[in-house]
Write an enzyme that holds these catalytic residues in place. Sequence first.
Site: not given
Ligand code: NAD
Length: 430
Positions: A116
């Site tokens: 990561k």
């Molecule tokens: P993203 O950046 O597209 O979206 C993140 C969301 O979280 C946004 O809506 C943002 O406004 C919100 N956010 C940020 N800080 C916040 C807070 N303090 N309170 C409430 N909401 C908040 O990211 P993503 O890719 O959707 O990832 C989201 C989660 O999923 C993370 O934990 C990431 O590690 C996990 N994840 C993502 C993937 C992927 O393929 N993108 C894969 C596995 C896990």
Amino acid sequence: MTAKKLNKAQPAHEYKFFDVVRGYLDHAAKTVDLSDHVGKILSQPKNEIIVNFPVLMDDGSHKLFKGYRIQHNNMLGPYKGGIRFHESVSLDDLKALASMMTWKSALMEIPFGGAKGGVKINPHNHSKPELMRLTRRFTHALGANIGPEYDIPAPDMGTNSKTMVWMMDTYMNTVGHVEKNAQRRIVTGKSIVSGGSHGRTKATSQGVIHCLVEWAKENRFELEGKTAIIQGFGNVGSHAAILLNKLGVSTIATGDHTGYLHNPEGFFPHKLAEHVRTNGSIAGYPHGEKISREEFFGIEADIFIPAALENQVGVEEAKALKVKVIAEGANGPLNPEGENVLLDRNIAIIPDVLANSGGVTVSYYEWCQNKRSERWELERVDEKLHKAMIDAYHRVMYFARERNVNPRIAAYSLALQNLSSAYEERGIFP
Ligand code: NAD
């Protein structure tokens, strides 16, 4: 309890995410009787890379940024994991997240390890040209620490297919003309036109939903007509809402870094996603009532999908939640105290290492396609992912029942069994 107090209960900087993950690791290690030496190796990342790099700002000034890449383990294949742009990025969090990538790849039986990386910035405070220059300089600073057969980044919070294409282009342009196209698989999660895979953007959410559907079948729970609340409306949150909508489940509350919204009739997820794409957040979306974070966690619904940050559900949130099942789109959204409350309340939890592993699974399909210069149809990707998720879901739940552990420990245990077999067979060099 005020909303402010709920937020204050768990400041990110005091939360030792890596210790939390190591706690799960220790529990799982005991469950599968893991050799001491393998447990020791897996308790720390192999490499912790920190780079400082300058970026030209739009106003002509130069700023120095700190970037990280944590390579946890590469026993089963190249290091693999996302790049996070968020103001909460820290070494401790990235160590936790990198190790979770190792467990996910091992659980899904994908020939990848875990890594990561990230930069501590608020991407909303930077223009697109600044983000592009920052991404390119970060990629250049990482240099030979990443590579298509060595360490393969992907999107995570605050990054997306655009970020990946900038990383790919920077990397490709540093290796010379002849080898250039063979470097395309240096990152996954790219746009289709730049070598991405069909189905990758929704893959993480699709995996979450496959798990949820299996859980519903097992528990004779009719999904159609049910309601969901989703924290985070970025990649994972928005696609989860869209996919739930197709199953007849309405998302009645959501929230992001700007606040929370409630719509008892259910949001039209495509429209809300479009609003977020245009405006960068859910703020200003007219079809919903503004609510506090505290109110969000107290809304009566059937399903909760956390899709934002780690450590969002502590004891207070866990007591407040009025849902039947939680499917973890985010990594580490429940802290251990919160999780214990939920387990006591018999709220089902489909854990992150299983639930959100659809992302790395389709990233693997993208990498394979790039390696073979192929393009698979969406149906092929969807079908393979479906099979992989169902298989993993049932392996985890079967293990949990057989060994009387919760599904999180079961997922970690299955991952450890795979890793341990490889270590036992290969031994430790020299
Ligand atoms: P993203 O950046 O597209 O979206 C993140 C969301 O979280 C946004 O809506 C943002 O406004 C919100 N956010 C940020 N800080 C916040 C807070 N303090 N309170 C409430 N909401 C908040 O990211 P993503 O890719 O959707 O990832 C989201 C989660 O999923 C993370 O934990 C990431 O590690 C996990 N994840 C993502 C993937 C992927 O393929 N993108 C894969 C596995 C896990």
